[in-house]
Design a protein around this motif. Structure first.
Motif, PDB file in Angstrom:
ATOM      1  N   ILE A  25       0.836  -1.206   0.000  1.00  0.00           N
ATOM      2  CA  ILE A  25       0.000   0.000   0.000  1.00  0.00           C
ATOM      3  C   ILE A  25       0.868   1.251   0.000  1.00  0.00           C
ATOM      4  O   ILE A  25       0.595   2.226  -0.713  1.00  0.00           O
ATOM      5  CB  ILE A  25      -0.947  -0.008   1.213  1.00  0.00           C
ATOM      6  CG1 ILE A  25      -1.842  -1.244   1.191  1.00  0.00           C
ATOM      7  CG2 ILE A  25      -1.813   1.249   1.220  1.00  0.00           C
ATOM      8  CD1 ILE A  25      -2.682  -1.411   2.450  1.00  0.00           C
ATOM      9  N   LEU A  26       1.931   1.240   0.769  1.00  0.00           N
ATOM     10  CA  LEU A  26       2.814   2.409   0.845  1.00  0.00           C
ATOM     11  C   LEU A  26       3.495   2.692  -0.492  1.00  0.00           C
ATOM     12  O   LEU A  26       3.635   3.860  -0.901  1.00  0.00           O
ATOM     13  CB  LEU A  26       3.874   2.205   1.936  1.00  0.00           C
ATOM     14  CG  LEU A  26       3.395   2.310   3.380  1.00  0.00           C
ATOM     15  CD1 LEU A  26       4.499   1.856   4.341  1.00  0.00           C
ATOM     16  CD2 LEU A  26       2.980   3.737   3.721  1.00  0.00           C
ATOM     17  N   VAL A  27       3.931   1.657  -1.179  1.00  0.00           N
ATOM     18  CA  VAL A  27       4.568   1.861  -2.488  1.00  0.00           C
ATOM     19  C   VAL A  27       3.587   2.493  -3.462  1.00  0.00           C
ATOM     20  O   VAL A  27       3.908   3.456  -4.180  1.00  0.00           O
ATOM     21  CB  VAL A  27       5.107   0.527  -3.033  1.00  0.00           C
ATOM     22  CG1 VAL A  27       5.467   0.654  -4.513  1.00  0.00           C
ATOM     23  CG2 VAL A  27       6.331   0.090  -2.247  1.00  0.00           C
ATOM     24  N   ALA A  28       2.365   1.939  -3.473  1.00  0.00           N
ATOM     25  CA  ALA A  28       1.351   2.508  -4.361  1.00  0.00           C
ATOM     26  C   ALA A  28       1.039   3.951  -3.987  1.00  0.00           C
ATOM     27  O   ALA A  28       0.957   4.838  -4.841  1.00  0.00           O
ATOM     28  CB  ALA A  28       0.078   1.651  -4.298  1.00  0.00           C
ATOM     29  N   ALA A  29       0.896   4.207  -2.674  1.00  0.00           N
ATOM     30  CA  ALA A  29       0.581   5.557  -2.229  1.00  0.00           C
ATOM     31  C   ALA A  29       1.711   6.522  -2.556  1.00  0.00           C
ATOM     32  O   ALA A  29       1.473   7.654  -3.018  1.00  0.00           O
ATOM     33  CB  ALA A  29       0.316   5.550  -0.722  1.00  0.00           C
ATOM     34  N   GLY A  30       2.956   6.104  -2.334  1.00  0.00           N
ATOM     35  CA  GLY A  30       4.082   6.972  -2.627  1.00  0.00           C
ATOM     36  C   GLY A  30       4.158   7.347  -4.084  1.00  0.00           C
ATOM     37  O   GLY A  30       4.391   8.517  -4.439  1.00  0.00           O
ATOM     38  N   GLY A  31       3.954   6.348  -4.950  1.00  0.00           N
ATOM     39  CA  GLY A  31       3.976   6.629  -6.382  1.00  0.00           C
ATOM     40  C   GLY A  31       2.883   7.588  -6.805  1.00  0.00           C
ATOM     41  O   GLY A  31       3.105   8.509  -7.599  1.00  0.00           O
ATOM     42  N   LEU A  32       1.687   7.399  -6.249  1.00  0.00           N
ATOM     43  CA  LEU A  32       0.569   8.273  -6.594  1.00  0.00           C
ATOM     44  C   LEU A  32       0.785   9.688  -6.069  1.00  0.00           C
ATOM     45  O   LEU A  32       0.405  10.675  -6.722  1.00  0.00           O
ATOM     46  CB  LEU A  32      -0.720   7.688  -6.017  1.00  0.00           C
ATOM     47  CG  LEU A  32      -1.225   6.418  -6.728  1.00  0.00           C
ATOM     48  CD1 LEU A  32      -2.318   5.743  -5.909  1.00  0.00           C
ATOM     49  CD2 LEU A  32      -1.753   6.766  -8.146  1.00  0.00           C
ATOM     50  N   ILE A  33       1.370   9.822  -4.878  1.00  0.00           N
ATOM     51  CA  ILE A  33       1.621  11.158  -4.331  1.00  0.00           C
ATOM     52  C   ILE A  33       2.642  11.899  -5.179  1.00  0.00           C
ATOM     53  O   ILE A  33       2.520  13.103  -5.413  1.00  0.00           O
ATOM     54  CB  ILE A  33       2.069  11.044  -2.865  1.00  0.00           C
ATOM     55  CG1 ILE A  33       0.876  10.637  -1.982  1.00  0.00           C
ATOM     56  CG2 ILE A  33       2.677  12.346  -2.356  1.00  0.00           C
ATOM     57  CD1 ILE A  33       1.235  10.296  -0.561  1.00  0.00           C
TER      58      ILE A  33
END
Length: 790
Positions: A42-50
Motif C-alpha cells: 500500500i505504501l509503495v502505491a501511495a508513494g507513487g501516486l503522491i
C-alpha cells in the motif's frame, strides 16, 4: 515548491514501502506477521501516486494508517510503548500527507478536511510525546501497598549507623536504621561535599570499571578504586585523611567492588588458627582495626584502618598471595573482584576466574584466612572433598572448578557461610565437566564457618550451559510466621529472573520450586539436564517467554528487523539450549538480577530487587572454524572456549539502532514481600537522557526503564536509594509504594551502592555514592558525593 515537496514526500513513502515489502516478505516467509508486507504494498502505491499528485495516494495513506492502528491494537492491545513504536511514525506520515491535501485538490471542503485531519494527527503526536515522559508499566498490588503504608516509618535516634560491611552487615541486608532523612523531607536533600579519588578510569584501556561501595566507621569513609588504591575521607567534610596504593594489578579485569573491615577487639573467634595457640588468635596489638581488600593481581591486603599503613603481622608485611596453591595462573586469569567476607576471626575469599578462554583454568577454591595473621585456616575445594586446607596435589587445588566471584553471606548464629557459585569455565559447552562440577555449579553452598565443610547445597541451574551464575549476595532474613514461629530464610536471586526462598538451616524450599522439563539440545559431546528448577512460589521478574508481538524498536523499521531475527532464531524460553543454529537467550547472561544483590526493609518485610533485561542472539561455532588469534573470553563477538569443540558467537539481542528488541521496560525496581511472597510494586527505573539509539545520548528524560547494574539501599524511614541506572542520577523512592520522590544529577553514571550513616560529631545523616561511570557510556569520573539535609 509544492511539486518538490510532494515528490520528496512521495519518495520517502515509496522507499518506506519498498523496505516493508523486502523485510515484510522475509518475515512472512519465516512464518511471521503479514502486516509489513501488505502495508508495504500500500505504501509503495501511495508513494507513487503522491509523486504524481493523485488524490488516491492520500486515500491509500489514510487506509494504511487505519490498517496499522487496527493491526497494532490486535497485536499488542493498549500497551503504551509497543503502540508508540507501531503508530508514532505513521501518525507523522499521516499528518504530513493530510497537511498536503491542498496541493492535491481545489475543493474547499476537501482542503479543510485534510488540514483538520492533519491538525488532529498532530495533536495526537504532541499528546503522545508528552505522555511518553510519564512512567508506564507500573505494577502495584493495592492490598500489599496499603499494608506496607500502614507500617509507620521509624527512626532510632541512638543508632550511630556505621556502615562496616559491603552490604552494611554480613546478611546482605543493605538496610539502615538511621532515618533522619524521610519521605517527607528527602526533597530537601542536597550535596554536602564532594571528594575525588584522582584515579578516574580511562575508557578503552583494559577492562576497568568503578563499582565500589564505600565503608564508613567512626569519622572515616573508606573508598577503594579500580586500581587498588584505598583512600580515607573525613565523613563530615570529605577531606582526605590518607591513601594507600597497592598497585594497579592486571589489565584484563580491574574492579574493587568493596572492602572488609575487621576489629580484633570485638571479633569473636569462630575457628582455631593452625600453629597458633587458641588464646593468641585474636592478639592483634598491631593494628587491631583493619581494612582487608583484594588487588587486581591476586593479593589479599590488610592495612591499618587508622593510618593506611600495611599491617606488619598479616601475611608478608600486609599481603597474602592468593595465587599460592593455585597452580599455573596466567596474567589476568584470577583475582578476587568482590568484597572479602569477615566472619568472626576469619576473612573468607573466593575468586573471579576469567570466563571462557579455555578449559583447565585456575581453581574455584574458597579459602578462609586468619584475619590477624593471614594464616590459611581452611579451604573448600569443590573438586576434592578430601582437601581441608593446603592442596593435596603439587599442581594445586582442583583446576577449573565452579568459583565464587560475588559477595558471600554469614550467619553468626548458625555458624554458616553461604557461597553463591558460578560454573566450571568455559560456560557454553560443558561436556568436559565432572560430576563435582555439576554438583556445585550455579548453586548456593552452605559451609560451616569453622571448618569450611559443606552442610548443604541447592542448585539453581542444572548443568548450566548459559552462564547463569548465582550472582547476588544471598539475603539472610528471619520471616515471622502467623503462629509466632520464625522461618530462617535465605533469599537467592538469579540471572534467570527467578527468586528462590530457602530454609537456610537445611536448604529446603520455603516457597514452591518445581522441576520442569526443558528443551534438549543436539551438540555433539554435550549432555543436557532433562529438567530445571523453576521457582513458582515467588514472583518471577523479567523472564517472560517472548513472542513475535513482543518485538520492539524505536521505529517500525528496526522493529521489523527484530521480528526477522526472532522468527529466524530458535527460542524456547529461559532454558533454550545453545546450538550451531542461531538462538535467542532471554534473560541473557547478564541477567535478570546481577551482582548488586538486594536490599530489605525488615519493618515491612519488603525485599527490593533491580534487574536488567538484555537478551543474547548467539550460536555455537566449531573450533576449527575460528580463525587463529581471534576472539576473546567475554563481551560480544567470538568467544574462544579453547579446549572444547566449540566457541560461540554472541551479540546483544538488539535492533540495528542499538535498542533492545523486546518491549520496555529494560530494567525495573521491584518490591517483594518475603512473608506473603507477593510482588508488591514494580516501576521502570532510568531514562534515555544519557544513552539512546546508536549509543548517542538523546538528552530526553523518557522513563522507559533502562538496564540496571549496582546495589540499592533501604532505610527504616521508608526510603529506597538507587543509582545503578543508565542515566546519571541518584534517586530516592518511597519504599512502600515505589513512587520516585527525589533525584540528584551525578557527574557521571554509577554502578556503586549508596550508603548512609549518622555523624556522631555533627549529628547529620549523610547519603554517600561513588560516581565513577557506567559501562554503556564512555564518560568516567572519580567523584565521591555526600548528601545531607540543609
Amino acid at each position: 515548491m509544492g511539486r518538490a515537496w510532494l515528490a520528496t514526500l512521495g519518495a520517502v513513502i515509496l522507499l518506506a514501502g519498498l523496505y516493508f515489502i523486502g523485510g515484510g516478505g522475509w518475515l512472512a516467509w519465516l512464518g511471521g506477521s503479514w502486516y509489513f508486507l501488505s502495508a508495504g504494498v500500500i505504501l509503495v502505491a501511495a508513494g507513487g501516486l503522491i509523486i504524481r499528485r493523485r488524490m488516491l495516494g492520500v486515500v491509500l495513506i489514510a487506509a494504511v494508517v487505519a490498517y496499522t492502528a487496527i493491526w497494532a491494537l490486535v497485536d499488542v492491545g493498549l500497551q503504551f510503548w509497543p503502540l508508540l513504536s507501531r503508530l508514532f511514525a505513521f501518525a507523522i506520515i499521516g499528518a504530513a500527507v493530510a497537511f498536503s491535501v491542498p496541493l492535491f485538490s481545489r475543493t474547499r471542503k476537501t482542503r479543510i478536511a485534510g488540514v483538520a485531519f492533519g491538525a488532529v494527527a498532530s495533536v495526537g503526536v504532541v499528546v503522545t510525546a508528552v505522555s511518553a515522559f510519564e512512567p508506564k508499566n507500573i505494577i502495584r498490588d493495592a492490598e500489599s501497598v496499603a499494608a506496607a503504608q500502614q507500617v509507620k516509618p521509624q527512626n532510632d535516634e541512638k543508632e550511630p549507623g556505621d556502615w562496616k560491611a559491603w552490604a552494611g552487615d554480613t546478611h546482605g541486608s543493605r538496610f539502615s536504621r538511621v532515618g533522619d532523612i524521610t519521605p517527607a523531607n528527602v526533597k530537601d536533600l542536597q550535596v554536602a561535599w564532594t571528594a575525588h579519588t584522582g584515579e578516574a578510569v580511562v575508557p578503552g584501556v583494559g577492562d576497568a570499571e568503578d563499582q565500589n561501595t564505600p565503608l564508613q566507621v567512626g569519622d572515616n569513609l573508606y573508598v577503594c578504586t579500580t586500581y587498588s588504591t584505598v583512600i580515607s575521607f573525613n565523613i563530615d567534610t570529605g577531606k582526605e585523611n590518607w591513601r594507600y596504593a597497592a598497585g594497579k594489578g592486571n589489565s584484563t579485569y580491574q574492579r574493587c567492588r568493596g572492602m572488609a573491615y575487621f576489629d580484633a577487639t570485638t571479633a569473636k573467634k569462630v575457628a582455631d588458627v593452625p600453629g597458633v595457640a587458641a588464646d593468641a588468635t585474636l592478639n592483634a596489638s598491631v593494628s587491631p582495626q583493619r581494612l582487608i581488600f583484594p588487588t587486581g593481581d591476586g593479593r589479599l591486603m590488610a592495612i591499618d584502618a587508622n593510618t593506611g599503613k600495611p599491617v606488619a603481622n598479616f601475611g608478608d608485611n600486609g599481603a597474602v598471595d592468593l595465587k599460592a596453591g593455585m597452580g599455573e595462573v596466567k596474567p589476568g586469569y584470577y583475582q578476587q573482584s568482590s568484597t572479602p567476607l569477615v566472619a568472626g576471626n576469619l576473612v573468607i575469599v573466593g575468586g573471579r576466574v576469567i570466563d571462557n578462554f579455555e578449559t583447565n583454568e585456575p581453581p574455584g577454591v574458597v579459602r578462609a584466612f586468619d584475619a590477624v595473621t593471614g594464616t590459611l585456616v581452611w579451604a573448600w575445594d569443590p573438586g576434592n572433598p578430601a582437601v581441608t586446607r593446603e592442596p593435596l596435589s603439587p599442581e594445586g587445588y582442583t583446576r577449573g572448578t565452579p568459583n565464587v566471584w560475588v559477595a558471600m553471606s554469614y550467619d553468626a548464629e548458625l555458624g554458616m557461610v553461604y557461597l553463591p557459585t558460578g560454573n566450571a569455565t568455559p560456560d557454553f559447552w560443558a561436556g568436559f565437566r565432572t560430576d563435582a562440577d555439576d554438583k556445585y555449579g550455579s548453586s548456593i553452598v552452605a559451609v560451616k564457618v569453622g571448618t569450611g565443610r559443606p552442610a548443604w547445597s541447592f542448585q539453581t541451574v542444572h548443568h548450566d550451559i548459559w552462564d547463569f551464575d548465582v550472582t547476588g549476595q544471598p539475603l539472610i532474613y528471619d520471616i515471622p510466621n502467623d503462629d509466632g514461629s520464625v522461618s530462617k530464610a535465605l533469599s537467592v536471586t538469579s540471572k534467570t529472573g527467578m527468586i528462590y526462598l530457602l530454609d537456610r538451616t537445611n536448604g529446603k524450599p520455603l516457597a514452591d520450586i518445581e522441576e520442569r522439563p526443558v528443551p534438549q539440545g543436539n551438540l555433539a559431546g554435550e549432555r543436557y539436564s532433562p529438567t530445571q528448577p523453576y521457582s513458582v512460589g515467588m514472583p518471577n521478574i523479567g523472564n517472560e517467554v517472548l513472542k513475535e508481538s513482543d518485538m520492539w524498536g524505536a521505529t517500525p523499521f528496526d522493529q521489523l528487523i527484530c521480528r526477522i531475527i526472532f522468527k529466524s532464531s530458535r527460542y524456547e524460553g529461559v532454558f533454550t539450549p545453545p546450538g550451531e543454529d542461531w538462538a535467542i537467550q532471554y534473560p541473557g547472561s547478564l541477567g535478570g538480577m546481577n551482582w548488586g544483590g538486594v536490599s530489605v526493609d525488615p519493618t515491612t518485610h519488603l525485599m527490593f530487587i533491580n534487574d536488567l533485561r538484555l537478551g543474547l542472539h548467539y550460536n555455537m561455532v566449531p573450533a576449527k572454524d575460528i580463525p587463529p588469534g581471534t576472539g576473546s573470553s567475554e563481551g560480544m563477538g567470538i568467544i574462544v572456549q579453547k579446549g572444547t569443540p566449540f566457541g560461540t558467537w554472541r551479540e546483544r539481542f538488539m535492533s540495528p539502532l542499538g535498542v533492545p528488541c523486546q518491549a520496555p521496560p529494560f530494567g525495573t525496581l521491584s518490591a517483594v514481600n518475603l512473608k506473603t511472597h507477593k510482588l508488591v510494586w514494580q516501576v521502570p527505573v532510568g531514562t534515555v537522557q544519557d544513552t539512546g539509539p546508536l549509543n548517542i545520548p538523546t538528552g530526553l528524560k523518557l522513563p522507559l526503564g533502562m538496564p540496571t547494574l549496582g546495589p540499592s539501599l533501604a532505610t527504616k524511614s521508608g526510603l529506597l536509594f538507587f543509582a545503578g541506572t543508565q542515566d546519571f542520577y541518584l534517586r530516592a523512592y518511597n519504599s512502600r509504594t515505589g513512587e520516585e520522590l527525589w533525584k540528584s544529577r551525578l557527574p557521571v553514571g554509577s554502578q556503586s551502592g549508596p550508603i548512609t550513616y549518622r555523624s556522631e560529631k555533627t549529628g547529620k545523616q549523610y547519603v554517600v555514592i561513588f560516581a565513577g561511570g557506567s559501562p554503556h557510556s564512555d564518560k568516567r569520573g572519580d567523584s565521591v558525593v555526600a548528601y545531607a539535609l540543609p
